[in-house]
Each structure stands twice: as C-alpha cells, then as structure tokens.
Design a protein around this motif. Structure first.
Motif, mmCIF file in Angstrom:
data_model
loop_
_atom_site.group_PDB
_atom_site.id
_atom_site.type_symbol
_atom_site.label_atom_id
_atom_site.label_comp_id
_atom_site.label_asym_id
_atom_site.label_seq_id
_atom_site.Cartn_x
_atom_site.Cartn_y
_atom_site.Cartn_z
ATOM 1 N N LEU A 71 40.067 -8.167 138.934
ATOM 2 C CA LEU A 71 40.084 -7.417 137.676
ATOM 3 C C LEU A 71 38.736 -7.523 136.962
ATOM 4 O O LEU A 71 38.229 -6.523 136.434
ATOM 5 C CB LEU A 71 41.215 -7.924 136.786
ATOM 6 N N LEU A 72 38.140 -8.694 136.970
ATOM 7 C CA LEU A 72 36.800 -8.850 136.374
ATOM 8 C C LEU A 72 35.788 -7.940 137.052
ATOM 9 O O LEU A 72 34.969 -7.294 136.389
ATOM 10 C CB LEU A 72 36.326 -10.304 136.490
ATOM 11 N N LEU A 73 35.850 -7.882 138.372
ATOM 12 C CA LEU A 73 34.913 -7.022 139.107
ATOM 13 C C LEU A 73 35.140 -5.546 138.777
ATOM 14 O O LEU A 73 34.181 -4.794 138.573
ATOM 15 C CB LEU A 73 35.020 -7.280 140.607
ATOM 16 N N ALA A 74 36.391 -5.130 138.694
ATOM 17 C CA ALA A 74 36.685 -3.736 138.333
ATOM 18 C C ALA A 74 36.196 -3.424 136.922
ATOM 19 O O ALA A 74 35.628 -2.354 136.676
ATOM 20 C CB ALA A 74 38.179 -3.455 138.458
ATOM 21 N N LEU A 78 33.399 -0.267 136.562
ATOM 22 C CA LEU A 78 33.690 1.035 135.942
ATOM 23 C C LEU A 78 32.690 1.398 134.849
ATOM 24 O O LEU A 78 32.084 2.486 134.903
ATOM 25 C CB LEU A 78 35.130 1.081 135.437
ATOM 26 N N PRO A 79 32.448 0.545 133.848
ATOM 27 C CA PRO A 79 31.442 0.927 132.856
ATOM 28 C C PRO A 79 30.045 1.041 133.452
ATOM 29 O O PRO A 79 29.262 1.905 133.050
ATOM 30 C CB PRO A 79 31.490 -0.190 131.814
ATOM 31 N N THR A 80 29.746 0.186 134.434
ATOM 32 C CA THR A 80 28.425 0.234 135.060
ATOM 33 C C THR A 80 28.194 1.588 135.733
ATOM 34 O O THR A 80 27.094 2.151 135.655
ATOM 35 C CB THR A 80 28.265 -0.905 136.080
ATOM 36 N N ALA A 81 29.200 2.114 136.381
ATOM 37 C CA ALA A 81 29.069 3.415 137.037
ATOM 38 C C ALA A 81 28.642 4.479 136.037
ATOM 39 O O ALA A 81 27.716 5.251 136.283
ATOM 40 C CB ALA A 81 30.383 3.808 137.711
ATOM 41 N N PHE A 82 29.303 4.500 134.896
ATOM 42 C CA PHE A 82 29.031 5.550 133.908
ATOM 43 C C PHE A 82 27.778 5.283 133.085
ATOM 44 O O PHE A 82 27.055 6.223 132.746
ATOM 45 C CB PHE A 82 30.253 5.730 132.997
ATOM 46 N N LEU A 83 27.493 4.026 132.761
ATOM 47 C CA LEU A 83 26.322 3.711 131.940
ATOM 48 C C LEU A 83 25.022 3.735 132.730
ATOM 49 O O LEU A 83 24.002 4.201 132.232
ATOM 50 C CB LEU A 83 26.474 2.321 131.306
ATOM 51 N N MET A 84 25.060 3.230 133.930
ATOM 52 C CA MET A 84 23.824 3.029 134.687
ATOM 53 C C MET A 84 23.526 4.119 135.715
ATOM 54 O O MET A 84 22.396 4.243 136.161
ATOM 55 C CB MET A 84 23.872 1.670 135.404
ATOM 56 N N HIS A 85 24.509 4.882 136.097
ATOM 57 C CA HIS A 85 24.312 5.842 137.191
ATOM 58 C C HIS A 85 24.735 7.248 136.781
ATOM 59 O O HIS A 85 25.563 7.884 137.433
ATOM 60 C CB HIS A 85 25.047 5.360 138.440
ATOM 61 N N ASP A 86 24.147 7.723 135.717
ATOM 62 C CA ASP A 86 24.477 9.025 135.119
ATOM 63 C C ASP A 86 23.792 10.172 135.876
ATOM 64 O O ASP A 86 22.903 10.832 135.361
ATOM 65 C CB ASP A 86 24.085 9.025 133.646
ATOM 66 N N PHE A 87 24.251 10.407 137.080
ATOM 67 C CA PHE A 87 23.635 11.435 137.934
ATOM 68 C C PHE A 87 23.648 12.812 137.267
ATOM 69 O O PHE A 87 22.762 13.633 137.500
ATOM 70 C CB PHE A 87 24.326 11.498 139.300
ATOM 71 N N SER A 108 34.083 3.526 144.113
ATOM 72 C CA SER A 108 34.822 3.093 145.299
ATOM 73 C C SER A 108 35.099 1.596 145.266
ATOM 74 O O SER A 108 36.211 1.152 145.576
ATOM 75 C CB SER A 108 34.041 3.439 146.568
ATOM 76 N N LEU A 109 34.102 0.824 144.893
ATOM 77 C CA LEU A 109 34.300 -0.621 144.794
ATOM 78 C C LEU A 109 35.290 -0.968 143.681
ATOM 79 O O LEU A 109 36.086 -1.904 143.826
ATOM 80 C CB LEU A 109 32.967 -1.325 144.554
ATOM 81 N N ALA A 110 35.254 -0.223 142.586
ATOM 82 C CA ALA A 110 36.227 -0.456 141.512
ATOM 83 C C ALA A 110 37.640 -0.173 142.014
ATOM 84 O O ALA A 110 38.583 -0.910 141.711
ATOM 85 C CB ALA A 110 35.906 0.414 140.293
ATOM 86 N N GLY A 111 37.790 0.879 142.801
ATOM 87 C CA GLY A 111 39.092 1.180 143.388
ATOM 88 C C GLY A 111 39.559 0.064 144.313
ATOM 89 O O GLY A 111 40.722 -0.343 144.275
ATOM 90 N N ALA A 112 38.649 -0.463 145.123
ATOM 91 C CA ALA A 112 39.000 -1.571 146.012
ATOM 92 C C ALA A 112 39.353 -2.814 145.199
ATOM 93 O O ALA A 112 40.311 -3.529 145.526
ATOM 94 C CB ALA A 112 37.847 -1.865 146.968
ATOM 95 N N ALA A 113 38.606 -3.076 144.137
ATOM 96 C CA ALA A 113 38.895 -4.236 143.284
ATOM 97 C C ALA A 113 40.269 -4.093 142.640
ATOM 98 O O ALA A 113 41.032 -5.060 142.551
ATOM 99 C CB ALA A 113 37.812 -4.407 142.221
#
Length: 137
Positions: A71-74, A78-87, A108-113
């Motif tokens: 849960l900590l990893l997820a 999730l916020p890292t995806a949106f904050l840091m990787h704003d394609f 994908s990693l958040a889904g696995a977590a």
C-alpha cells in the motif's frame, strides 16, 4: 506456491531499491527535476520518497506486513505518475514519449502493488515465507 510468491516479491521490489539508491545518491539532481515539476520542498520530497520506497519494498520483500508495504508503494506511485510524468504537457515528441513510458510504468507498478495489497490483506494472507501476517484483513 510459497516459493513462487517469494520470487514474485523479490522481482517486484528490485526496481524500488534501485530507484531509492538514486534518490539518496543523486538527491540534488533528482530534486532539481522535482523542482522543475513544481514539487514543493523538492529535496525533502526526493529524500522522503526514497525512504518510502525502501521501507515499502523491505516490507514486501521480507513479508513484514507485506500488505502495508504494498500500500505504501502504491501511495507513492500514483501521485508520482501524475506529478512527475505529465506527458500530456510536453511539446517535444521525444520528451512526451519518455514521460508517457514512465507514467505508464508507474501506473502498472501501482496496479501490481494494489494487487499485492489485496492478496496479502485477503485470501493470500496465509502465503508462507513471510515474517508476519497482514496488518489489514
């Protein structure tokens, strides 16, 4: 099945340990990147995210409240995806592609977590080769 679960946990956390090392050994460069993405207190955020990755990954790897570790990893991913990787905000095609790859990797990693969380908090909580049982469940 216990050994398969352990191998899966090992393979899952390798990336987090490697990334955390970068957060600690290249803090200034990573904080500069975080600052460019408007992350508040970028140096502290870089260091704290490294700590979250190490703690979460160790919990999953060792099976010490593996559900909480996942849960900590997820919650990191999730916020890292949106904050840091704003394609979607990139104009350069190459930068856009790189950010999209990183965004999709984090999702994908958040889904696995989240899957690890669900398994260890629920029906798979009796998977062996863990130090403790689940915290949730």
């Amino acid at each position: 099945m216990d050994v398969i679960a352990l191998i899966g946990r090992i393979l899952f956390v390798v990336l987090f340990f490697g990334s955390a090392v970068g957060h600690f050994t290249q803090t200034e460069a990573m904080a500069g990147y975080a600052a460019s993405k408007k992350v508040p207190s970028p140096k502290l955020a870089t260091q704290l995210s490294g700590v979250v990755m190490v703690v979460g990954a160790l919990m999953v790897l060792l099976g010490v409240w593996a559900d909480l570790g996942a849960l900590l990893l997820a919650l990191f991913l999730l916020p890292t995806a949106f904050l840091m990787h704003d394609f979607w905000a990139q104009t350069d095609p190459q930068a856009k592609q790189q950010e999209m790859i990183q965004f999709n990797k984090n999702l994908s990693l958040a889904g696995a977590a989240l899957l690890f969380f669900g398994v260890y908090a629920g029906p798979g909580s009796d998977l062996g080769l863990t130090v403790t049982g689940p915290l949730f469940g």
